[in-house]
Design an enzyme around this catalytic site. Sequence first.
Site, PDB file in Angstrom:
ATOM      1  N   LYS A  21       9.858   3.052  -5.264  1.00  0.00           N
ATOM      2  CA  LYS A  21       9.482   3.891  -4.126  1.00  0.00           C
ATOM      3  C   LYS A  21       9.019   3.031  -2.957  1.00  0.00           C
ATOM      4  O   LYS A  21       9.396   3.278  -1.801  1.00  0.00           O
ATOM      5  CB  LYS A  21       8.352   4.845  -4.524  1.00  0.00           C
ATOM      6  CG  LYS A  21       7.964   5.811  -3.408  1.00  0.00           C
ATOM      7  CD  LYS A  21       6.620   6.457  -3.633  1.00  0.00           C
ATOM      8  CE  LYS A  21       5.512   5.621  -3.050  1.00  0.00           C
ATOM      9  NZ  LYS A  21       4.349   6.382  -2.586  1.00  0.00           N
ATOM     10  N   ASN A  22       8.211   2.018  -3.232  1.00  0.00           N
ATOM     11  CA  ASN A  22       7.636   1.207  -2.164  1.00  0.00           C
ATOM     12  C   ASN A  22       8.664   0.320  -1.466  1.00  0.00           C
ATOM     13  O   ASN A  22       8.389  -0.237  -0.400  1.00  0.00           O
ATOM     14  CB  ASN A  22       6.485   0.352  -2.699  1.00  0.00           C
ATOM     15  CG  ASN A  22       5.267   1.187  -3.049  1.00  0.00           C
ATOM     16  OD1 ASN A  22       5.150   2.338  -2.633  1.00  0.00           O
ATOM     17  ND2 ASN A  22       4.358   0.615  -3.828  1.00  0.00           N
ATOM     18  N   ARG A  61       2.015   8.682   4.531  1.00  0.00           N
ATOM     19  CA  ARG A  61       1.546   7.604   5.380  1.00  0.00           C
ATOM     20  C   ARG A  61       2.650   6.643   5.816  1.00  0.00           C
ATOM     21  O   ARG A  61       2.711   6.217   6.965  1.00  0.00           O
ATOM     22  CB  ARG A  61       0.456   6.822   4.632  1.00  0.00           C
ATOM     23  CG  ARG A  61      -0.112   5.700   5.453  1.00  0.00           C
ATOM     24  CD  ARG A  61      -1.270   5.026   4.790  1.00  0.00           C
ATOM     25  NE  ARG A  61      -1.848   4.104   5.751  1.00  0.00           N
ATOM     26  CZ  ARG A  61      -2.718   4.434   6.672  1.00  0.00           C
ATOM     27  NH1 ARG A  61      -3.125   5.671   6.755  1.00  0.00           N
ATOM     28  NH2 ARG A  61      -3.185   3.554   7.529  1.00  0.00           N
ATOM     29  N   CYS A  90      -2.225   9.509   0.787  1.00  0.00           N
ATOM     30  CA  CYS A  90      -3.278   9.582  -0.231  1.00  0.00           C
ATOM     31  C   CYS A  90      -4.637   9.268   0.387  1.00  0.00           C
ATOM     32  O   CYS A  90      -4.782   8.353   1.198  1.00  0.00           O
ATOM     33  CB  CYS A  90      -3.014   8.580  -1.360  1.00  0.00           C
ATOM     34  SG  CYS A  90      -1.758   9.100  -2.531  1.00  0.00           S
ATOM     35  N   ARG A 129      -7.435   2.802   5.593  1.00  0.00           N
ATOM     36  CA  ARG A 129      -6.165   2.120   5.815  1.00  0.00           C
ATOM     37  C   ARG A 129      -5.714   2.223   7.279  1.00  0.00           C
ATOM     38  O   ARG A 129      -4.714   2.850   7.593  1.00  0.00           O
ATOM     39  CB  ARG A 129      -5.094   2.698   4.885  1.00  0.00           C
ATOM     40  CG  ARG A 129      -5.416   2.455   3.433  1.00  0.00           C
ATOM     41  CD  ARG A 129      -4.247   2.772   2.537  1.00  0.00           C
ATOM     42  NE  ARG A 129      -4.029   4.197   2.431  1.00  0.00           N
ATOM     43  CZ  ARG A 129      -3.010   4.733   1.758  1.00  0.00           C
ATOM     44  NH1 ARG A 129      -2.125   3.957   1.171  1.00  0.00           N
ATOM     45  NH2 ARG A 129      -2.875   6.029   1.675  1.00  0.00           N
ATOM     46  N   PRO A 130      -6.468   1.635   8.197  1.00  0.00           N
ATOM     47  CA  PRO A 130      -6.136   1.797   9.613  1.00  0.00           C
ATOM     48  C   PRO A 130      -4.803   1.149   9.969  1.00  0.00           C
ATOM     49  O   PRO A 130      -4.317   0.250   9.274  1.00  0.00           O
ATOM     50  CB  PRO A 130      -7.291   1.080  10.320  1.00  0.00           C
ATOM     51  CG  PRO A 130      -7.803   0.105   9.316  1.00  0.00           C
ATOM     52  CD  PRO A 130      -7.623   0.755   7.989  1.00  0.00           C
ATOM     53  N   VAL A 131      -4.231   1.617  11.093  1.00  0.00           N
ATOM     54  CA  VAL A 131      -2.928   1.102  11.530  1.00  0.00           C
ATOM     55  C   VAL A 131      -3.087   0.070  12.641  1.00  0.00           C
ATOM     56  O   VAL A 131      -2.105  -0.285  13.282  1.00  0.00           O
ATOM     57  CB  VAL A 131      -2.022   2.258  12.001  1.00  0.00           C
ATOM     58  CG1 VAL A 131      -1.729   3.202  10.853  1.00  0.00           C
ATOM     59  CG2 VAL A 131      -2.643   2.999  13.175  1.00  0.00           C
ATOM     60  N   ASP A 132      -4.293  -0.422  12.840  1.00  0.00           N
ATOM     61  CA  ASP A 132      -4.513  -1.338  13.957  1.00  0.00           C
ATOM     62  C   ASP A 132      -3.684  -2.608  13.830  1.00  0.00           C
ATOM     63  O   ASP A 132      -3.170  -3.134  14.828  1.00  0.00           O
ATOM     64  CB  ASP A 132      -6.007  -1.680  14.100  1.00  0.00           C
ATOM     65  CG  ASP A 132      -6.613  -2.277  12.839  1.00  0.00           C
ATOM     66  OD1 ASP A 132      -6.122  -1.946  11.740  1.00  0.00           O
ATOM     67  OD2 ASP A 132      -7.577  -3.047  12.950  1.00  0.00           O
ATOM     68  N   LEU A 133      -3.495  -3.120  12.607  1.00  0.00           N
ATOM     69  CA  LEU A 133      -2.726  -4.347  12.441  1.00  0.00           C
ATOM     70  C   LEU A 133      -1.247  -4.115  12.706  1.00  0.00           C
ATOM     71  O   LEU A 133      -0.548  -5.004  13.208  1.00  0.00           O
ATOM     72  CB  LEU A 133      -2.933  -4.922  11.036  1.00  0.00           C
ATOM     73  CG  LEU A 133      -4.368  -5.353  10.695  1.00  0.00           C
ATOM     74  CD1 LEU A 133      -4.419  -5.982   9.312  1.00  0.00           C
ATOM     75  CD2 LEU A 133      -4.908  -6.322  11.740  1.00  0.00           C
ATOM     76  N   ASP A 159      -2.069  -0.705  -7.110  1.00  0.00           N
ATOM     77  CA  ASP A 159      -1.379   0.492  -7.588  1.00  0.00           C
ATOM     78  C   ASP A 159      -1.337   0.595  -9.108  1.00  0.00           C
ATOM     79  O   ASP A 159      -0.830   1.582  -9.646  1.00  0.00           O
ATOM     80  CB  ASP A 159       0.048   0.541  -7.034  1.00  0.00           C
ATOM     81  CG  ASP A 159       0.096   1.037  -5.598  1.00  0.00           C
ATOM     82  OD1 ASP A 159      -0.944   1.470  -5.079  1.00  0.00           O
ATOM     83  OD2 ASP A 159       1.192   0.990  -4.994  1.00  0.00           O
ATOM     84  N   ILE A 198      -8.762  -4.016  -2.476  1.00  0.00           N
ATOM     85  CA  ILE A 198      -7.796  -3.631  -1.441  1.00  0.00           C
ATOM     86  C   ILE A 198      -8.258  -2.391  -0.682  1.00  0.00           C
ATOM     87  O   ILE A 198      -8.297  -2.372   0.550  1.00  0.00           O
ATOM     88  CB  ILE A 198      -6.408  -3.382  -2.057  1.00  0.00           C
ATOM     89  CG1 ILE A 198      -5.976  -4.579  -2.913  1.00  0.00           C
ATOM     90  CG2 ILE A 198      -5.390  -3.093  -0.957  1.00  0.00           C
ATOM     91  CD1 ILE A 198      -5.802  -5.867  -2.163  1.00  0.00           C
ATOM     92  N   ARG A 224       5.451  12.487  -6.299  1.00  0.00           N
ATOM     93  CA  ARG A 224       5.650  11.631  -5.134  1.00  0.00           C
ATOM     94  C   ARG A 224       6.120  10.237  -5.541  1.00  0.00           C
ATOM     95  O   ARG A 224       6.793   9.565  -4.756  1.00  0.00           O
ATOM     96  CB  ARG A 224       4.355  11.508  -4.326  1.00  0.00           C
ATOM     97  CG  ARG A 224       3.951  12.767  -3.574  1.00  0.00           C
ATOM     98  CD  ARG A 224       2.713  12.520  -2.727  1.00  0.00           C
ATOM     99  NE  ARG A 224       2.873  11.299  -1.965  1.00  0.00           N
ATOM    100  CZ  ARG A 224       1.950  10.342  -1.868  1.00  0.00           C
ATOM    101  NH1 ARG A 224       0.793  10.461  -2.499  1.00  0.00           N
ATOM    102  NH2 ARG A 224       2.185   9.258  -1.156  1.00  0.00           N
TER     103      ARG A 224
END
Length: 429
Positions: free
Chosen positions: A22-23, A102, A126, A131-135, A316, A338, A408
Site C-alpha cells: 500500500k505504501n 493523508r 489516521c 504529522r505536519p506537512v511543513d517539510l 507500522d 516516529i 484500508r
Amino acid sequence: MDRIQIRGGAKLNGVIPISGAKNAALPLMIASLLTDQMLTLENLPRLADVNQLARILGNHGVDYSIDGKRVGEEAASGQTAHLRARTIVDTTAPYELVSKMRASFWVIAPLLARMGEARVSLPGGCAIGTRPVDLLLMALEKLGATIEIDGGYAVVKAPKGLVGGEIEFPKVTVGGTHVALMAAATARGSTLIENAAREPEVADLADCLNKMGARVRGAGTSTIEIQGVARLNGAHHRVLPDRIEAGTYATAVAMTGGDILLEGVGEDLIKRPLEALEEAGVTIVGDNRGVRIARNGAGIDAVDVATAPFPGFPTDLQAQFMALMTRARGTSRITETIFENRFMHVQELARLGAHIKLEGDTAIVDGVDRLRGAPVMATDLRASVSLVIAGLVAEGETTVNRVYHLDRGFERLEEKLGACGADIIRVPG
C-alpha cells in the site's frame, strides 16, 4: 458496520501470499499525474485506500481502469491498473476527499510540476499524531514554489515552472521525500535531496519515475540526485511486496505457533523485524519462494524494540509487536520514536487481559500467561490488526469492531488467515 470475529487457539500453517505494498502503491498512482501518457501498475493491492485515491485522482482528470481477472489467476494475485491523465481538469484537491486519506496530499507535487499551481486541502488520515506537512511544503519552496495557507488549503504556485535546488530535511520524512522526488523530476536543472528517507517504497517510486524517463540516482540512500527532464512518458511497473503485511503475518505466526511461508517477499525488506522475532524465539528461513516463519513448542521471549526510519524497526509494526509481547516471558519495552500518539491500541489490548504501562514514549509490557476474548475497537489501521493478532490466541471469542481501518491496508486478511487454520470470520454490519 462490518466486524471480525475470532476464536483463539489455532496454530497457523500453510502459505500466505504477500500483496503489493500500500505504501508504495499510493505514491505510484499519484505519479500518474506527471504525464499525459499511460502508467500501468501491476500487483496493485485491493484496498480501500487504493479505491479512495482512484476517486481523488479521477477528480483531477485521471482515467483509471482495472484489468479483469485472467485465466489461471489466483485470488491472491494483485490487480493491474491503468492510469492516464491526458488533461488535468482541476488543480484543487478538496477537503471532502483529502481529509479521508493523508497520502492524497501528495498530489500537490505533480499538480504543481505539471500545471504550475495547486490548491490542496490540508490532510486527514489516521489519528496517530499531528504529522505536519511543513517539510513537504519546504521542499516545494526550495524548488521555487510560492506557498500560502488559505482557509485550510495549501496554495502553491510556480507559474514559470520549478527549478532544481538543494533540499535538506531536518528529519527523515517519507512523505517529504516522495513529494520532492515527484516535484524535482521535471524541474529545470539538478536537485539534491539530503537526509532523504531510505524506505523501499521511496526506491520503488524512483524506479518507476526512471522508467517514465526521469533521471534519479541514489534512491534508497540518504542522498538522492535528480536531473530534471522536460517531460515524462508512460511506463509499466510492478508494485513491490508489502513489507508491513509480511511483518504482520510473521508476528501472527510467532504469536500462535505454527509454520507459514510468506510467499513473494524477501528477507531484505523486513530484516529488522525478523531479527526481533528471532530474538523472541522464532525460527526464520528464507528461500527463493519467500520467508518461512515457524514457532513450534517454544515460548516467546521478551524483546525490547524502538521504532526508527528504515532500515530500523518500522513504526507500522509497533502495535503488532506489542501484541506479541503481551504473551512473552518477562517484561519488554517498546519505544515509539516516529509518532507521538501511536499507543491507542494499549487500552484495547488491556481489554483482552494485557498488562501494559505507558511511560512517555515507551510502553512497558509485562507478559501474561493468557489473554481472554472480548469486544474491542480498532482505532487506526495498524492498531486494528494488533487486536486481530491478540485475538488469535485469546481464550473464547474476540470481536474487532470498526474494521474499515483494516480494509484500508490489509487485503483479504480474514481469508488469508482462515486458509491457514485461524478461526476467523467477517460479519457484515
